[in-house]
Design an enzyme around this catalytic site. Structure first.
Site, short mmCIF file in Angstrom:
data_model
loop_
_atom_site.label_atom_id
_atom_site.label_comp_id
_atom_site.label_asym_id
_atom_site.label_seq_id
_atom_site.Cartn_x
_atom_site.Cartn_y
_atom_site.Cartn_z
N HIS A 197 -7.77 0.53 -2.25
CA HIS A 197 -7.68 0.61 -3.72
C HIS A 197 -9.04 1.02 -4.29
O HIS A 197 -9.96 0.22 -4.37
CB HIS A 197 -7.24 -0.74 -4.31
CG HIS A 197 -6.90 -0.67 -5.76
ND1 HIS A 197 -5.64 -0.97 -6.24
CD2 HIS A 197 -7.63 -0.37 -6.86
CE1 HIS A 197 -5.62 -0.84 -7.56
NE2 HIS A 197 -6.84 -0.48 -7.95
N HIS A 228 -10.71 4.11 -7.34
CA HIS A 228 -10.43 5.14 -8.34
C HIS A 228 -11.51 6.21 -8.22
O HIS A 228 -12.51 6.17 -8.93
CB HIS A 228 -10.42 4.54 -9.75
CG HIS A 228 -9.30 3.58 -10.00
ND1 HIS A 228 -8.14 3.94 -10.64
CD2 HIS A 228 -9.17 2.27 -9.68
CE1 HIS A 228 -7.33 2.89 -10.73
NE2 HIS A 228 -7.93 1.85 -10.14
N GLN A 275 -2.48 5.52 -15.98
CA GLN A 275 -3.46 4.55 -16.49
C GLN A 275 -3.11 4.03 -17.88
O GLN A 275 -3.33 2.86 -18.18
CB GLN A 275 -4.84 5.19 -16.50
CG GLN A 275 -5.95 4.32 -17.09
CD GLN A 275 -6.27 3.10 -16.25
OE1 GLN A 275 -7.05 3.17 -15.31
NE2 GLN A 275 -5.67 1.96 -16.56
N HIS A 309 -0.38 -1.41 -10.09
CA HIS A 309 -1.34 -2.31 -10.74
C HIS A 309 -0.50 -3.39 -11.42
O HIS A 309 0.16 -3.14 -12.42
CB HIS A 309 -2.15 -1.57 -11.81
CG HIS A 309 -3.29 -0.77 -11.28
ND1 HIS A 309 -3.14 0.25 -10.38
CD2 HIS A 309 -4.63 -0.84 -11.56
CE1 HIS A 309 -4.33 0.79 -10.12
NE2 HIS A 309 -5.25 0.13 -10.81
N GLU A 360 -2.58 -7.61 -13.79
CA GLU A 360 -4.05 -7.69 -13.80
C GLU A 360 -4.49 -8.29 -15.13
O GLU A 360 -5.07 -7.63 -15.99
CB GLU A 360 -4.68 -6.32 -13.58
CG GLU A 360 -6.18 -6.41 -13.31
CD GLU A 360 -6.82 -5.05 -13.11
OE1 GLU A 360 -8.03 -5.02 -12.83
OE2 GLU A 360 -6.14 -4.02 -13.24
N ASP A 406 -12.18 -1.02 -5.52
CA ASP A 406 -11.63 -0.72 -6.84
C ASP A 406 -12.46 0.29 -7.62
O ASP A 406 -11.99 1.38 -7.92
CB ASP A 406 -11.42 -1.99 -7.66
CG ASP A 406 -10.43 -1.79 -8.82
OD1 ASP A 406 -9.94 -0.66 -9.00
OD2 ASP A 406 -10.16 -2.76 -9.53
N TRP A 413 -14.93 0.09 -16.06
CA TRP A 413 -14.42 -1.24 -15.75
C TRP A 413 -15.41 -2.09 -14.98
O TRP A 413 -15.38 -3.31 -15.05
CB TRP A 413 -13.12 -1.12 -14.94
CG TRP A 413 -12.01 -0.54 -15.73
CD1 TRP A 413 -11.07 -1.23 -16.46
CD2 TRP A 413 -11.71 0.85 -15.92
NE1 TRP A 413 -10.21 -0.33 -17.07
CE2 TRP A 413 -10.58 0.94 -16.76
CE3 TRP A 413 -12.29 2.03 -15.46
CZ2 TRP A 413 -10.03 2.16 -17.14
CZ3 TRP A 413 -11.74 3.24 -15.83
CH2 TRP A 413 -10.62 3.30 -16.66
#
Length: 421
Positions: A57, A59, A152, A210, A213, A309, A315
Site C-alpha cells: 500500500h 501512493h 480518491q 480504503h 480510515e 502508505d 497526508w
C-alpha cells in the site's frame, strides 16, 4: 552461475549455499556442499537471507508533493484530501513519473521488490494512471508494481467516478479501489463497496478498498466488503486497507465481526506510521492510536501486513520507503513485543504481504523459483527488528540490484573497544 555462500535462512540453524543459474534458484544445500569451480562466489558470512519485502500500500502518484501542495495544518485525512483535490490538476505525467521514480528508488534500496500503488482516478484526464502504467513497464526488471484504480474523491461523491474507475481497469489497472467512508452518505459508501466487488468479478481483478480510515466507531464498511467478497467467492483476492475504525469498535461487535472476517478469507493492510499520525486528531485525551486490531488478527490467523502508505505527501510529511522503520513502529504501536510476534516479525513485510498481493508460490525462496531475495544484516527476525537492520544486498531474477558494505564497527571491534578501556 553464482553461488551465494553461507546464507542463514529464516528458521534454519545451519548455514546454506544458494546456487543461482539462469535467473532461478537451481539448488539450496548445506554450506560447502555445492560445487562452485566455474561459478562466481559471494560469501554472505552468515547473514539472514529471505524473500524481498512487499509494500502492499503506497501512493506513488502522490510522493514528494507535500511541499508544493500546501500545509495540512490539521493533520487529518480529510484536509489532506482537500489539499490534494485543490492542487492535483497542476501535475503532469512527467512530473508524477519523476517523483515516483525517486520514491521507488528509496523503496528498492530498502529491500522492497513488490509494490501495490493506489493511483487517483478521480481525474477526467487520468493523468496519474497514465504515468503509473508507463512506470510499471519501465521498472519491471527492478520491481513488480500492481496498480489500484483508486477514486480518491469518492466513486460516487466525485461526478463520473464510477465510470473513471471502470475505464482505469480497461486501461490496465490490476485492482479495484474504493473509499466508502469518504462518500457523502453511508448508502453511497455501501454502494461503492458493492460496485468494487462487482467490477472485480467482471474484469477478473483484485480488490483493495480504503476501508473505515476513521476513528468513527460507526464506520463499518469492512463488514460489507467481507460479506460481498465471500458471497462472490473472491475473498483471497480482496483486501481491506487501514480499517482504523476497528480500533474503536466495542468488543461485542468486534467478536461477531471477526467470525465473518475469518470466514471471508480477505486480507488486511495496516499502515502504522501514517495512521498513528492521521488518526486521533479529533480526540482530546485520551487519544486513540487509530490502528486496526493487528494483534487480534494475528492471533486469529487472519492475514494482515504492514505498508508505508505515503512518502512526503499532504497526508504524511515523512516516510522514506524503508519498511523496516514501518515494522519497528508497528510493533510498538500494536503491542507486539511478545516473543511469539517478534520471532516472526518479518512476516508482516514479506510473506503476509505476498499473500495480500496474491503473488503465489513463485515468491518464495525455493528451488526452481526465480532467484529473488534480499540479504539482511541480522541473524534472525528478532535481531532484524531490534536493530532496524539494513538490507545489504538485493537480488532479482538472478541479477544483483545492489550491494552495500556491512558496518565495519561490528561485534569483534566492539568487544576490542571495551577491552581497551
Amino acid at each position: 552461475m553464482t553461488v551465494y555462500k553461507n546464507a542463514l535462512m529464516r528458521n534454519c540453524s545451519q548455514l546454506k549455499d544458494i546456487l543461482v543459474k539462469d535467473g532461478k534458484i537451481a539448488k539450496i544445500a548445506d554450506s560447502g556442499t555445492i560445487s562452485s569451480e566455474n561459478s562466481e562466489k559471494i560469501d554472505l558470512n552468515g547473514r539472514l537471507v529471505c524473500e524481498p519485502y512487499c509494500d502492499p500500500h503506497i501512493h506513488l502518484d502522490y510522493v514528494f508533493t507535500a511541499a508544493s501542495f500546501g500545509e495540512n495544518s490539521t493533520g487529518t485525512l480529510f484536509d489532506g484530501i482537500a489539499s490534494w483535490s485543490d492542487s492535483k490538476s497542476t501535475l503532469t505525467p512527467e512530473i508524477i513519473k519523476e517523483r515516483a521514480k525517486k520514491g521507488l528508488l528509496e523503496q528498492l534500496l530498502g529491500g522492497t521488490q513488490y509494490i501495490r500503488t493506489h493511483v487517483d482516478v478521480t481525474d477526467p484526464k487520468l493523468t496519474g494512471l497514465k504515468a503509473m502504467l508507463e512506470l510499471r513497464e519501465e521498472v519491471k526488471d527492478y520491481a513488480d508494481i500492481q496498480i489500484v484504480a483508486f477514486p480518491q474523491e469518492g466513486m460516487y461523491s466525485y461526478k463520473g467516478g464510477e465510470e473513471l474507475v471502470e475505464e482505469a481497469l480497461k486501461m490496465g489497472a490490476d485492482c479495484v479501489g474504493a473509499i466508502p467512508h469518504f462518500e457523502y452518505t453511508a448508502e453511497m459508501g455501501t454502494r461503492s463497496v458493492k460496485k468494487a466487488v462487482e467490477l472485480a468479478v467482471k474484469y477478473n481483478k483484485l480488490v483493495d478498498v480504503h476501508c473505515d480510515e476513521t476513528d468513527d466507531d460507526m464506520s463499518r464498511f469492512v463488514e460489507v466488503l467481507a460479506y460481498e467478497a465471500m458471497d462472490n467467492g473472491i475473498g483471497e483476492k480482496t483486501t481491506a486497507s487501514h480499517t482504523c475504525a476497528m480500533g474503536s469498535y466495542n468488543n461485542a461487535y468486534a467478536f461477531k465481526l471477526f467470525k465473518l472476517l475469518k470466514r471471508s478469507g480477505i486480507s488486511f493492510i495496516s499502515c502504522p506510521t501514517e495512521n498513528i499520525h492521521l488518526q486521533g486528531r479529533y480526540d482530546n485525551y485520551p487519544k486513540r492510536r487509530g490502528l486496526t486490531r493487528v494483534k487480534e488478527m494475528l492471533d486469529d490467523n487472519i492475514n494482515v501486513c504492514f505498508a508505508q502508505d505515503s512518502i512526503c505527501d499532504p497526508w504524511y510529511p515523512l516516510g522514506n520507503g524503508n519498511l523496516m522503520y514501518v515494522l519497528d513502529a508497528g510493533f510498538h504501536i500494536c503491542h507486539l513485543t511478545a516473543p511469539q510476534y517478534m520471532n516472526r516479525a518479518l512476516d508482516l513485510i514479506t510473506s503476509n504481504g505476498a499473500k495480500t498481493l496474491h503473488l503465489g508460490d513463485s515468491y518464495y525462496l525455493r528451488e526452481g523459483n526465480p532467484a529473488s531475495f534480499i540479504v539482511i544484516d541480522a541473524k534472525n527476525d528478532f535481531d532484524a527488528l531490534r536493530n532496524r537492520a539494513q538490507v545489504l544486498m538485493s537480488v532479482r531474477n538472478g541479477k544483483l540490484l545492489f550491494r552495500k558494505e556491512a558496518p565495519s564497527f561490528g561485534e569483534e571491534s566492539l568487544s576490542g573497544y571495551f577491552k581497551m578501556q
